[in-house]
Write a protein that holds these residues in place. Structure first.
Motif, PDB file in Angstrom:
ATOM      1  N   THR A 102       6.496  68.773  48.855  1.00  0.00           N
ATOM      2  CA  THR A 102       6.749  67.328  48.607  1.00  0.00           C
ATOM      3  C   THR A 102       6.495  66.428  49.777  1.00  0.00           C
ATOM      4  O   THR A 102       6.059  65.290  49.540  1.00  0.00           O
ATOM      5  N   ASP A 105      10.062  60.912  55.046  1.00  0.00           N
ATOM      6  CA  ASP A 105       8.686  60.836  54.827  1.00  0.00           C
ATOM      7  C   ASP A 105       8.243  62.121  55.476  1.00  0.00           C
ATOM      8  O   ASP A 105       6.950  62.451  55.894  1.00  0.00           O
ATOM      9  N   LYS A 119      11.018  57.981  51.978  1.00  0.00           N
ATOM     10  CA  LYS A 119       9.981  58.004  50.903  1.00  0.00           C
ATOM     11  C   LYS A 119      10.598  57.134  49.786  1.00  0.00           C
ATOM     12  O   LYS A 119      11.657  57.384  49.220  1.00  0.00           O
ATOM     13  N   GLN A 120       9.647  56.040  49.447  1.00  0.00           N
ATOM     14  CA  GLN A 120      10.211  55.221  48.365  1.00  0.00           C
ATOM     15  C   GLN A 120       9.848  55.781  46.924  1.00  0.00           C
ATOM     16  O   GLN A 120      10.269  55.145  45.962  1.00  0.00           O
ATOM     17  N   ASP A 121       9.109  56.812  46.998  1.00  0.00           N
ATOM     18  CA  ASP A 121       8.481  57.439  45.566  1.00  0.00           C
ATOM     19  C   ASP A 121       9.508  58.547  45.045  1.00  0.00           C
ATOM     20  O   ASP A 121       9.400  59.115  44.205  1.00  0.00           O
ATOM     21  N   MET A 122      10.574  58.775  46.007  1.00  0.00           N
ATOM     22  CA  MET A 122      11.507  59.755  45.559  1.00  0.00           C
ATOM     23  C   MET A 122      12.985  59.054  45.735  1.00  0.00           C
ATOM     24  O   MET A 122      13.245  57.857  45.875  1.00  0.00           O
ATOM     25  N   THR A 123      13.879  59.893  45.110  1.00  0.00           N
ATOM     26  CA  THR A 123      15.117  59.202  44.675  1.00  0.00           C
ATOM     27  C   THR A 123      15.854  58.675  45.813  1.00  0.00           C
ATOM     28  O   THR A 123      15.920  59.022  47.037  1.00  0.00           O
ATOM     29  N   ARG A 183      15.751  51.277  51.285  1.00  0.00           N
ATOM     30  CA  ARG A 183      14.458  50.921  50.470  1.00  0.00           C
ATOM     31  C   ARG A 183      13.661  50.110  51.572  1.00  0.00           C
ATOM     32  O   ARG A 183      12.237  50.067  51.141  1.00  0.00           O
TER      33      ARG A 183
END
Length: 424
Positions: free
Chosen positions: A266, A377, A351-355, A345
């Protein structure tokens, strides 16, 4: 056969002419022929290895194909040089041992057995080249090829043993196969680990459980690191302290372990750590404190929006707000929790596309756990620890801006201060 008789006769006459009795001439002739045979075989071996095989490797290197270069790199055909002496012994044995009929069959059997062993050694070398070539291919780089090739070698060892015994004892290979059938129970006991390892390797490969290069963790064996080798019997794990842990392959089927491959694929590694808030420092936000919070950029919009929602609610329900406890109010802990979330955030290494989540856990004797849950990240260990440390450094230093106190067990300094205050 006439030339053999001619050679024997004249050699024996030459020895007798040197003054040796006819009774001993036969033995001297045998010794002379053995010395000549050993000399010729040695010269043939050296010439084959130094000239023919060396030239063969040069031809492989000069071709436009790349796969045949591996034969030269692994020196797969070095064992071919042993075949020439074996063939010479087979051809010359009838001449050397012509007068020793009882020894000749044994010598021929030994030569044939040696020829079988050498041929199998050449075949093993070719198999090794195949294994080496497949392991370089990207499609097989993370597969347990060693396990399968070890199984092939074991089967070939058994075949070689049967053929050699068949030649030496003059029995059919089927005879030994039937004997092996009767020894099945003993073989299962002797090769128990190998059989279990084979089954485990097949299951690991078919279920894609472990690959070379995976980061695995198996506390039972104190293993925590990268898989560097998978073979029929063992899996080698290089721990982070550079030690090597060797684990029987079948334990990866029977015991639980953690594979970090999913995290690595990931591209983000999870941060899941809590800071503990002193429950006595949690309080309602009054207008004066609220104005102070509005100066903090990351929570300014939240404070204004949240306060408007609270005022609308209190107004609709005709709540007397002159007393701070009445109606709905913000708390410094809630604002701090929102601050942490907004901080994550806006963090460039998260990583902003994960929880991304900041949650309050059940209160413990250490205080109120405020857990940070997010993903960096990067999966590199050193970078991950740096990012995690920087985040918590910031949170510990900013808690006081929200009148939040971090809980910690009282130490010697705390008791000394209490003692001094008691005395004064």
């Amino acid at each position: 056969m006439n030339w053999i008789n001619y050679l024997e006769k004249h050699t024996e006459l030459l020895i007798i002419n040197l003054g040796i009795s006819p009774e001993w001439a036969v033995y001297f002739r045998l010794l002379l022929f053995i010395v000549i045979l050993i000399t010729v075989s040695s010269v043939a071996f050296i010439l084959t290895k130094r000239i023919f095989i060396h030239y063969l490797y040069q031809v492989f290197r000069r071709t436009s194909f790349s796969w045949d270069d591996m034969f030269a790199e692994t020196k797969a055909f070095d064992k071919l040089a042993h075949i020439v002496p074996a063939v010479l012994v087979l051809l010359m044995a009838p001449v050397v041992f012509a007068d020793f009929g009882q020894v000749l069959p044994f010598i021929i059997k030994l030569s044939e057995a040696y020829l079988i062993i050498v041929s199998m050694m050449v075949f093993f070398a070719i198999i090794k080249v195949g294994e080496f070539g497949l392991s370089r291919h990207p499609a097989f780089s993370d597969k347990p090829l060693t396990s399968y090739f070890q199984l092939i070698r074991i089967l070939l060892y058994i075949v070689t043993l049967i053929l050699v015994l068949s030649v030496l004892l003059g029995k059919s290979p089927i005879y030994f196969l039937s004997a092996f059938g009767a020894m099945t129970a003993i073989l299962l006991l002797v090769f128990k680990d190998t059989i279990l390892g084979l089954v485990a390797s097949v299951q690991m490969s078919s279920n894609d459980m472990v690959r070379v290069g995976d980061w695995v963790e198996m506390p039972k064996f104190n293993a925590d690191g990268d898989v560097i080798d998978i073979n029929l019997n063992t899996v080698k794990v290089q721990n982070w302290d550079k030690t090597i842990t060797t684990i029987p392959t079948y334990y990866f089927i029977t015991d639980s372990f953690k594979n970090w491959r999913g995290m690595q694929e990931t591209g983000g590694r999870r941060i899941k750590r809590a800071i503990y808030i002193d429950a006595y420092s949690v309080k309602l936000v009054d207008p004066e404190v609220r104005e102070k919070f509005k100066k903090y950029q990351l929570v300014r919009d939240h404070v204004e929006t949240r306060q408007q929602e609270i005022e609308d609610y209190n107004e609709r329900n005709n709540i007397e707000t002159s007393v701070l406890i009445n109606g709905r109010r913000m708390t410094n802990l809630g604002v701090f929790r929102k601050y942490i979330e907004n901080y994550l955030r806006n963090h460039p290494k998260i990583k902003q596309d994960m929880t991304i989540m900041v949650r309050q856990l059940a209160t413990e004797n250490k205080g109120i756990p405020l857990e940070i849950y997010c993903f960096t990240d990067t999966t590199a260990w050193a970078e991950y620890e740096t990012i995690q440390s920087d985040i918590f450094d910031h949170l510990y230093s900013t808690a006081s801006f929200f009148d939040i106190e971090i809980f910690q067990e009282p130490g010697g300094k705390d008791f000394a201060g209490l003692f001094n205050r008691t005395e004064s």
